[in-house]
Write a protein that holds these residues in place. Structure first.
Motif, short mmCIF file in Angstrom:
data_model
loop_
_atom_site.label_atom_id
_atom_site.label_comp_id
_atom_site.label_asym_id
_atom_site.label_seq_id
_atom_site.Cartn_x
_atom_site.Cartn_y
_atom_site.Cartn_z
N LYS A 25 56.38 9.70 71.77
CA LYS A 25 55.74 10.68 70.88
C LYS A 25 54.94 10.00 69.78
O LYS A 25 55.04 10.32 68.59
CB LYS A 25 56.79 11.62 70.29
CG LYS A 25 57.53 12.44 71.33
CD LYS A 25 58.58 13.34 70.71
CE LYS A 25 59.35 14.11 71.79
NZ LYS A 25 60.42 14.95 71.23
N ASN A 295 65.45 9.06 67.35
CA ASN A 295 66.34 9.25 66.21
C ASN A 295 65.51 9.74 65.03
O ASN A 295 64.69 8.99 64.49
CB ASN A 295 67.05 7.93 65.89
CG ASN A 295 68.04 8.04 64.76
OD1 ASN A 295 67.71 8.41 63.64
ND2 ASN A 295 69.29 7.68 65.05
N LYS A 296 65.72 10.98 64.62
CA LYS A 296 64.89 11.58 63.58
C LYS A 296 64.93 10.78 62.28
O LYS A 296 63.89 10.57 61.63
CB LYS A 296 65.34 13.02 63.32
CG LYS A 296 64.46 13.75 62.32
CD LYS A 296 64.91 15.19 62.15
CE LYS A 296 64.04 15.92 61.13
NZ LYS A 296 64.49 17.33 60.94
N ASP A 297 66.11 10.32 61.91
CA ASP A 297 66.24 9.55 60.67
C ASP A 297 65.45 8.24 60.75
O ASP A 297 64.74 7.87 59.81
CB ASP A 297 67.71 9.26 60.39
CG ASP A 297 67.89 8.47 59.09
OD1 ASP A 297 67.42 8.93 58.04
OD2 ASP A 297 68.51 7.39 59.15
N ARG A 299 62.89 7.61 62.76
CA ARG A 299 61.46 7.93 62.78
C ARG A 299 60.93 8.10 61.35
O ARG A 299 59.85 7.59 61.01
CB ARG A 299 61.19 9.22 63.57
CG ARG A 299 61.30 9.09 65.07
CD ARG A 299 60.83 10.38 65.76
NE ARG A 299 59.38 10.48 65.74
CZ ARG A 299 58.58 10.15 66.74
NH1 ARG A 299 59.09 9.65 67.86
NH2 ARG A 299 57.28 10.29 66.64
N ASN A 300 61.69 8.77 60.53
CA ASN A 300 61.26 8.99 59.15
C ASN A 300 61.26 7.68 58.36
O ASN A 300 60.31 7.39 57.62
CB ASN A 300 62.17 10.01 58.46
CG ASN A 300 61.98 11.42 58.99
OD1 ASN A 300 60.92 11.74 59.53
ND2 ASN A 300 62.99 12.26 58.86
N GLY A 305 55.24 8.35 63.78
CA GLY A 305 54.84 9.72 64.06
C GLY A 305 53.81 9.83 65.15
O GLY A 305 53.48 8.86 65.83
#
Length: 322
Positions: A25, A295-297, A299-300, A305
């Motif tokens: 992504k 892993n959303k954390d 990625r942030n 992104g």
């Protein structure tokens, strides 16, 4: 000895893999295929250059190059000795594969098997050099600086020179695997002024051999205990190289650890997405990217992104693949 010419290598391919980008992504994923180097891996750039220069500086009769290795650095040093008409002895830990040892022998290298880990082989090779048994060509050092280790990293820097003319746009992220950290450091210092924001260098290591991660946290090399066993054999190192670690700290590099399953899966993913046929060591950067992407954390924290452009290095060819 007469001064030997330093080898010149053609650039390796840079692949644009849209299917990997879709899975992760992100906007784009570029993979530099170092498996296309002579000897099948990027180590030829550093080991041969450093070995040839070490022989030229030593200017001794009937010289022998010696080094520790898990396989690839030793192969390059053996090739350097052969190139210069010298001999070599490569110190391998007993966990190194018979196939990698056979490749070293094919370049004229004598194998000295060392019970223990790669770090035990490093110590054995250094002790042999101190006893006058040969010229040490290390790819790691606990000292702040070492001219031969500097030559090794200088050789790796050729990858950056090639990338600057190959990349269609500047990457925002580099996910690069580390054993002792030399390749990661060469990329960090060679690409940091070229990268686009947010400009993250992420050093990826197996959980079982995370010496660079420990070093980044401590601000100095830290010895990792245990057997360092991992399917990413070329990354099975317990102590980061001090000069490499200094560069990585200066370049504000980040650390990311991956498990064995992620390393193995990354090999299959590259193959399925028309990428290079490589090994868990060669695909470790992708393992890091996919771990972060899921892993959303993470990625942030890594500013990863849909507009990110990611560079990976497939460091070696899978010689057992057809």
């Amino acid at each position: 000895m007469n001064k030997s010419p330093e080898p010149q290598f053609p650039p390796t391919p840079l692949l644009d893999l849209p299917e990997v980008a879709r899975i992760a992504k992100v906007a784009r994923v570029f993979v530099k295929d170092e498996g296309q180097r002579p000897l099948g891996n990027f180590k030829v750039l550093g080991g041969m250059l450093a070995g040839i220069r070490a022989l030229d500086r030593a200017n001794v009769h009937n010289p022998r190059l010696i080094c520790a290795s898990d396989g690839n650095h030793g192969l390059a040093v053996a090739a350097a000795a052969k190139h210069c008409g010298a001999i070599s002895r490569i110190y391998l830990p007993t966990g190194a594969s018979i196939e990698r040892a056979a490749r070293i022998r094919s370049e004229g290298g004598e194998i000295a098997w060392i019970t223990g880990t790669y770090d035990d082989a490093v110590n054995a090779a250094a002790a042999a050099a101190e006893q006058g048994e040969g010229i040490l060509v290390p790819d790691t050092t606990s000292k702040a600086s070492d001219p031969i280790v500097d030559d090794v990293m200088l050789g790796y820097g050729r990858i950056c020179h090639e990338l600057l003319s190959q990349l269609p746009e500047a990457p925002t992220h580099v996910f690069v695997q580390a054993g002792v950290g030399g390749l990661a450091a060469a990329l960090a210092i060679g690409l940091r002024d070229y990268m686009a924001e947010p400009a993250h260098i992420i050093v990826v290591e197996p959980e079982a051999a995370a010496c660079v991660s420990e070093g980044l946290t401590a601000g100095r090399p830290v010895q990792i205990e245990g057997d360092l066993e991992t399917c990413a054999e070329m990354l099975s190192c317990g102590l980061a190289s001090a000069p490499a670690l200094e560069i990585l700290i200066k370049c504000e590099s980040r650390s990311l650890l991956v498990n064995e399953l992620a390393l193995e899966r990354s090999v299959r993913t590259l193959k399925e997405c028309e990428g290079p046929l490589t090994t868990p060591s060669g695909a470790a950067g992708l393992a890091g990217l996919l771990h972060a992407a899921g892993n959303k954390d993470l990625r942030n924290r890594l500013d990863l992104g849909s507009n990110s452009k990611v560079l990976l290095i497939a460091t070696e060819r899978n010689l057992s693949s057809p």
